[in-house]
Design an enzyme around this catalytic site. Sequence first.
Site, short mmCIF file in Angstrom:
data_model
loop_
_atom_site.label_atom_id
_atom_site.label_comp_id
_atom_site.label_asym_id
_atom_site.label_seq_id
_atom_site.Cartn_x
_atom_site.Cartn_y
_atom_site.Cartn_z
N THR A 128 58.87 68.67 64.19
CA THR A 128 58.96 70.03 66.79
C THR A 128 57.55 69.26 67.33
OG1 THR A 128 59.03 71.48 67.42
CG2 THR A 128 58.89 71.94 65.49
N ASP A 129 57.41 69.20 68.32
CA ASP A 129 56.71 69.72 69.68
C ASP A 129 55.97 71.02 68.96
OD1 ASP A 129 58.98 70.70 70.47
OD2 ASP A 129 58.32 70.21 72.57
N GLU A 130 56.65 72.18 68.35
CA GLU A 130 56.18 73.81 68.90
C GLU A 130 54.82 73.01 67.61
OE1 GLU A 130 58.91 76.86 68.41
OE2 GLU A 130 60.28 75.32 69.73
N TYR A 155 57.55 79.93 62.99
CA TYR A 155 58.28 78.63 62.78
C TYR A 155 57.83 77.57 63.25
CZ TYR A 155 61.33 75.01 64.69
OH TYR A 155 61.82 73.98 64.87
N LYS A 159 56.89 74.57 60.32
CA LYS A 159 56.39 73.14 60.20
C LYS A 159 55.54 72.56 60.20
CE LYS A 159 60.42 71.02 60.84
NZ LYS A 159 61.35 70.63 60.25
P1 NAD Z 1 69.95 73.69 62.22
O1 NAD Z 1 69.40 75.67 62.04
O2 NAD Z 1 71.15 74.09 63.71
O3 NAD Z 1 70.12 73.21 61.15
C1 NAD Z 1 69.33 73.69 60.08
C2 NAD Z 1 70.55 73.37 58.82
O4 NAD Z 1 69.83 73.49 57.08
C3 NAD Z 1 71.65 74.38 58.86
O5 NAD Z 1 72.99 73.56 58.27
C4 NAD Z 1 71.57 75.15 57.65
O6 NAD Z 1 72.45 75.70 56.37
C5 NAD Z 1 70.36 73.92 55.88
N1 NAD Z 1 69.73 75.01 55.64
C6 NAD Z 1 68.85 76.33 55.79
N2 NAD Z 1 67.84 76.17 54.67
C7 NAD Z 1 68.66 75.48 53.45
C8 NAD Z 1 67.65 75.28 52.38
N3 NAD Z 1 67.05 75.53 51.48
N4 NAD Z 1 68.13 74.13 51.35
C9 NAD Z 1 69.52 73.03 52.82
N5 NAD Z 1 70.22 73.60 53.38
C10 NAD Z 1 69.07 74.39 53.52
O7 NAD Z 1 69.11 73.04 62.83
P2 NAD Z 1 68.64 72.04 63.97
O8 NAD Z 1 68.06 72.31 65.63
O9 NAD Z 1 69.74 70.97 63.76
O10 NAD Z 1 67.44 71.95 63.70
C11 NAD Z 1 66.94 70.57 62.03
C12 NAD Z 1 65.74 69.91 62.72
O11 NAD Z 1 65.25 69.87 63.47
C13 NAD Z 1 65.06 71.19 61.77
O12 NAD Z 1 63.80 70.80 61.15
C14 NAD Z 1 64.09 72.09 63.41
O13 NAD Z 1 62.82 71.95 62.88
C15 NAD Z 1 63.83 70.39 64.30
N6 NAD Z 1 63.72 70.57 65.10
C16 NAD Z 1 65.19 71.24 65.99
C17 NAD Z 1 65.27 71.18 67.19
C18 NAD Z 1 65.89 72.03 68.13
O14 NAD Z 1 65.91 71.94 69.43
N7 NAD Z 1 66.66 72.47 68.11
C19 NAD Z 1 63.67 70.91 68.04
C20 NAD Z 1 63.06 69.79 67.41
C21 NAD Z 1 62.60 69.83 65.76
P1 TYD Z 2 65.16 78.22 71.68
O1 TYD Z 2 66.68 78.11 72.54
O2 TYD Z 2 65.50 79.74 71.23
O3 TYD Z 2 64.18 77.85 71.65
P2 TYD Z 2 63.04 77.42 71.31
O4 TYD Z 2 61.94 78.43 71.09
O5 TYD Z 2 62.83 76.99 70.11
O6 TYD Z 2 61.77 76.81 73.05
O7 TYD Z 2 64.47 79.28 74.04
C1 TYD Z 2 64.26 77.93 74.82
C2 TYD Z 2 63.63 78.82 75.18
O8 TYD Z 2 64.71 79.84 76.27
C3 TYD Z 2 61.99 79.41 75.60
O9 TYD Z 2 61.62 80.00 76.06
C4 TYD Z 2 62.29 81.54 74.89
C5 TYD Z 2 63.91 81.45 75.87
N1 TYD Z 2 64.99 82.08 75.11
C6 TYD Z 2 64.96 83.07 76.64
O10 TYD Z 2 65.34 83.36 77.60
N2 TYD Z 2 66.70 84.09 76.90
C7 TYD Z 2 67.17 83.69 74.78
O11 TYD Z 2 68.24 84.49 75.12
C8 TYD Z 2 67.14 83.18 74.26
C9 TYD Z 2 67.54 82.79 72.94
C10 TYD Z 2 66.11 82.13 75.06
#
Ligand code: NAD
Ligand code: TYD
Length: 339
Positions: A128-130, A155, A159
């Site tokens: 992630t960019d975070e 988090y 990562k």
């Molecule tokens: P999500 O929370 O929707 O899904 C995570 C999945 O991992 C779930 O199906 C969960 O059951 C599984 N999981 C959790 N712990 C586990 C374990 N110990 N063993 C096996 N499976 C397990 O997450 P997402 O939003 O789809 O993110 C996927 C990846 O992308 C993550 O690594 C996250 O850090 C990265 N990412 C997400 C975003 C975003 O905006 N959602 C952005 C950048 C990077």
């Molecule tokens: P989120 O979707 O949790 O993603 P991330 O924290 O990984 O960026 O949040 C996106 C942005 O929205 C973040 O600046 C926090 C804000 N946010 C709210 O303002 N209210 C909410 O209820 C949530 C979940 C997020």
Amino acid sequence: MPKKKVLVTGGAGFIGGNFVQYMIHKYPQYDIYNLDSLTYAGDLTKHREIETKKNYHFIKADIADREQIIPLFVQEKFDYVVHFAAESHVDRSITDPEVFIRTNVLGTQVLLDASKHIGVTKFVHVSTDEVYGELDFDPTTFFTEETPIQPNSPYSASKASSDLLVRAYHETYELPVNITRCSNNYGPYHFPEKLIPLTISRILNDQKVPVYGDGKNIRDWLHVIDHCTAIDLVMHEGINGEVYNVGGHNEQTNLEVVKTIIRALGKSDDLIEFVKDRLGHDKRYAIDPTKLEKLGWKPTYTFETGIDQTIQWYLDNKEWWEHIISGEYQSYFEKQYSI
Ligand code: NAD
Ligand code: TYD
């Protein structure tokens, strides 16, 4: 020739789930293995249409369970590992960091050991960019692959730790790895604890939308399908050991995002409720995707086209998200927002 085996971890989650479906359709010549422990964020109903396909396989396993993972790799001899499985929600990491370390750090290390043991063709680590921390509001500054790692939340720290392990396995053992660092994704099957699906689902139920602080924090939104094409490209063409940032120059303040959704659904801004800010809330994320574009990647969605498609998807798939917000989610929501 035997089919290539692609292990997708976290394929029951949001991005991993979209990636599994994308791969099943695009590469019938690959066997896709979805490995997931099915935490609160994992859900297999999204795969109803592909679960009978011959090239789809599901394995219920915990990536941090070495006794389960190493024999599985020895038995299946995966060619590719695309690693999504993680605890992914910043707010949950603030209240309970421990599981983030177990899954995101230890789990990644177990997968790296297993991949090294059998000698995979490629290990793609989805990060992630975070991990870069936050930018200020100067719109000319972006995260590049050279930006120092400075995570601010439990988090992003977990990562970042996993990213460093992945790098070390390349430097020390020459494991063929890539790390992708993506901006905020949105699209179908996004779990309704995250801003966009939370906003859509609450507005559709005429409930208030909690906006943290003043709502001026900025995120760079990427449609999940554009993320899938980026990973596909990196998996096949990425130079071993390299990091690739994924993002699409779609910066929006949180308030802009919420207002866009309210307008699209014909509701009133009165539904916005400003609530206590998130601890350590990163101000701004913005990606410079030049390196990935040079490899050949081009996103297909703008925020405008992507958000319309996503809202429509949530309107058409109420059953999916209504089921999710009726379970454990209720008590999470009450605790998180002190209702
Ligand atoms: P999500 O929370 O929707 O899904 C995570 C999945 O991992 C779930 O199906 C969960 O059951 C599984 N999981 C959790 N712990 C586990 C374990 N110990 N063993 C096996 N499976 C397990 O997450 P997402 O939003 O789809 O993110 C996927 C990846 O992308 C993550 O690594 C996250 O850090 C990265 N990412 C997400 C975003 C975003 O905006 N959602 C952005 C950048 C990077
Ligand atoms: P989120 O979707 O949790 O993603 P991330 O924290 O990984 O960026 O949040 C996106 C942005 O929205 C973040 O600046 C926090 C804000 N946010 C709210 O303002 N209210 C909410 O209820 C949530 C979940 C997020």
